[in-house]
Write a protein that holds these residues in place. Structure first.
Motif, PDB file in Angstrom:
ATOM      1  N   PRO A  65       0.820  -1.225   0.000  1.00 22.13           N
ATOM      2  CA  PRO A  65       0.000   0.000   0.000  1.00 22.13           C
ATOM      3  C   PRO A  65       0.849   1.268   0.000  1.00 22.13           C
ATOM      4  CG  PRO A  65      -0.620  -1.473   1.833  1.00 22.13           C
ATOM      5  CD  PRO A  65       0.490  -2.134   1.092  1.00 22.13           C
ATOM      6  N   LEU A  66       1.980   1.206   0.679  1.00 16.56           N
ATOM      7  CA  LEU A  66       2.844   2.394   0.707  1.00 16.56           C
ATOM      8  C   LEU A  66       3.439   2.672  -0.676  1.00 16.56           C
ATOM      9  CD1 LEU A  66       4.179   4.579   2.525  1.00 16.56           C
ATOM     10  CD2 LEU A  66       6.197   3.149   2.407  1.00 16.56           C
ATOM     11  N   GLU A 118       1.377   6.625  -6.918  1.00 14.10           N
ATOM     12  CA  GLU A 118       0.220   7.471  -7.290  1.00 14.10           C
ATOM     13  C   GLU A 118       0.483   8.939  -6.981  1.00 14.10           C
ATOM     14  OE1 GLU A 118      -3.217   5.708  -5.434  1.00 14.10           O
ATOM     15  OE2 GLU A 118      -3.311   4.116  -6.946  1.00 14.10           O
ATOM     16  N   GLY A 119       1.311   9.178  -5.983  1.00 14.93           N
ATOM     17  CA  GLY A 119       1.654  10.561  -5.635  1.00 14.93           C
ATOM     18  C   GLY A 119       2.688  11.156  -6.581  1.00 14.93           C
ATOM     19  N   GLY A 120       3.320  10.315  -7.393  1.00 17.43           N
ATOM     20  CA  GLY A 120       4.288  10.829  -8.362  1.00 17.43           C
ATOM     21  C   GLY A 120       5.738  10.636  -7.973  1.00 17.43           C
ATOM     22  N   MET A 140       6.514  12.861   4.272  1.00 14.26           N
ATOM     23  CA  MET A 140       5.301  12.394   3.558  1.00 14.26           C
ATOM     24  C   MET A 140       5.011  10.909   3.830  1.00 14.26           C
ATOM     25  SD  MET A 140       7.997  11.697   1.856  1.00 14.26           S
ATOM     26  CE  MET A 140       8.680  13.172   1.113  1.00 14.26           C
ATOM     27  N   VAL A 141       5.885  10.256   4.606  1.00 19.28           N
ATOM     28  CA  VAL A 141       5.689   8.826   4.902  1.00 19.28           C
ATOM     29  C   VAL A 141       5.878   8.544   6.400  1.00 19.28           C
ATOM     30  CG1 VAL A 141       6.263   7.895   2.617  1.00 19.28           C
ATOM     31  CG2 VAL A 141       8.111   8.447   4.193  1.00 19.28           C
ATOM     32  N   ILE A 144      -0.829   9.971   2.489  1.00 26.05           N
ATOM     33  CA  ILE A 144       0.551   9.842   1.999  1.00 26.05           C
ATOM     34  C   ILE A 144       0.614  10.240   0.523  1.00 26.05           C
ATOM     35  CG2 ILE A 144       2.367   8.143   1.481  1.00 26.05           C
ATOM     36  CD1 ILE A 144       1.633   6.814   4.200  1.00 26.05           C
ATOM     37  N   THR A 145      -0.369   9.779  -0.259  1.00 24.17           N
ATOM     38  CA  THR A 145      -0.410  10.166  -1.678  1.00 24.17           C
ATOM     39  C   THR A 145      -0.556  11.679  -1.806  1.00 24.17           C
ATOM     40  OG1 THR A 145      -1.364   8.066  -2.352  1.00 24.17           O
ATOM     41  CG2 THR A 145      -1.702   9.914  -3.835  1.00 24.17           C
TER      42      THR A 145
END
Ligand SMILES: O=C(O)C(=O)C[C@H](O)[C@H](O)COP(=O)(O)O
Length: 211
Positions: free
Chosen positions: A26-27, A33-35, A181-182, A195-196
């Protein structure tokens, strides 16, 4: 693209601490997906090796590496699991030499001219600078890097969207490492959408700074 070109392109490398390998996929999905298809998975936890394996298998295009690598055994386990680069908090000549002999990209931590000199002597083009903020931040890097025109830095430690521009606007900086961000509490709470969103924000910030 070479690994260093990819680091430059991303501008930010998420530094991840995973306590449970079940969170690895998932991470990875949230980051992609966040780029930011990129992660330094730290060997601070036992879940690192399996997490690197899961992420690399599911997202082969992702630039997954290992952080907090303190032993040659960890280098071997990380690479076998799919790590494409090795990061250490400090300069350990044994680890650096082992990686160079085996063509494994390695970024050792260097916060003094003596450590940078050892990296330069071995032909390294990029080193980590950790803990960045506490060790003098961008002012220290600029002063220290002046005589070493061939080296670029990946500062990590205390970097976030507020001070990212100070680092990334300097041509001595290849990219910045950061965990903002994580963060562990977001991973623990399963807040992968958050997170995304924070990853997208980081990507937008890099674009704003670098144009
Ligand atoms: O464990 C290592 O080898 C490290 O290099 C430590 C991490 O890079 C920093 O803990 C990340 O710093 P923050 O972004 O301030 O959380």
């Amino acid at each position: 693209m070479t690994i260093n070109e990819q680091f430059k392109e991303y501008g930010v490398v998420p530094v991840v601490v995973l306590n449970d390998a079940k969170d690895a996929l998932p991470l990875a999905k949230a980051l992609v997906e966040g780029g930011l298809a990129c992660a330094e998975v730290t060997f601070r936890t036992d879940a690192a090796e399996e997490s690197i394996r899961l992420m690399s298998e599911a997202y082969p295009e992702m630039l997954v590496g290992a952080g907090t690598v303190l032993t040659i055994d960890q280098v071997n386990r990380a690479v076998k699991a799919g790590a494409k680069f090795i990061v250490s908090p400090g300069f350990d000549p044994e680890i650096v030499d082992y990686c160079l002999e085996n063509n494994i990209p390695v970024l050792p931590g260097c916060i003094t001219p003596s450590e940078v000199a050892q990296a330069v002597k071995r032909g390294l083009k990029v080193v980590k600078f950790f803990p960045a903020e506490q060790a003098g931040g961008i002012a220290m890097i600029k002063a220290m890097a002046a005589p070493y025109t061939m080296v670029k830095f990946m500062p990590t430690g205390g970097i976030n969207t507020k001070n990212l521009a100070d680092y990334l606007s300097c041509d001595k900086i290849l990219c910045c490492g950061g965990s903002w961000m994580v963060k562990g509490d977001m991973i623990k709470a399963g807040e992968f959408d958050k997170i995304t969103a924070m990853t997208k924000e980081a990507v937008a910030k890099v674009k704003e700074i670098r144009g």
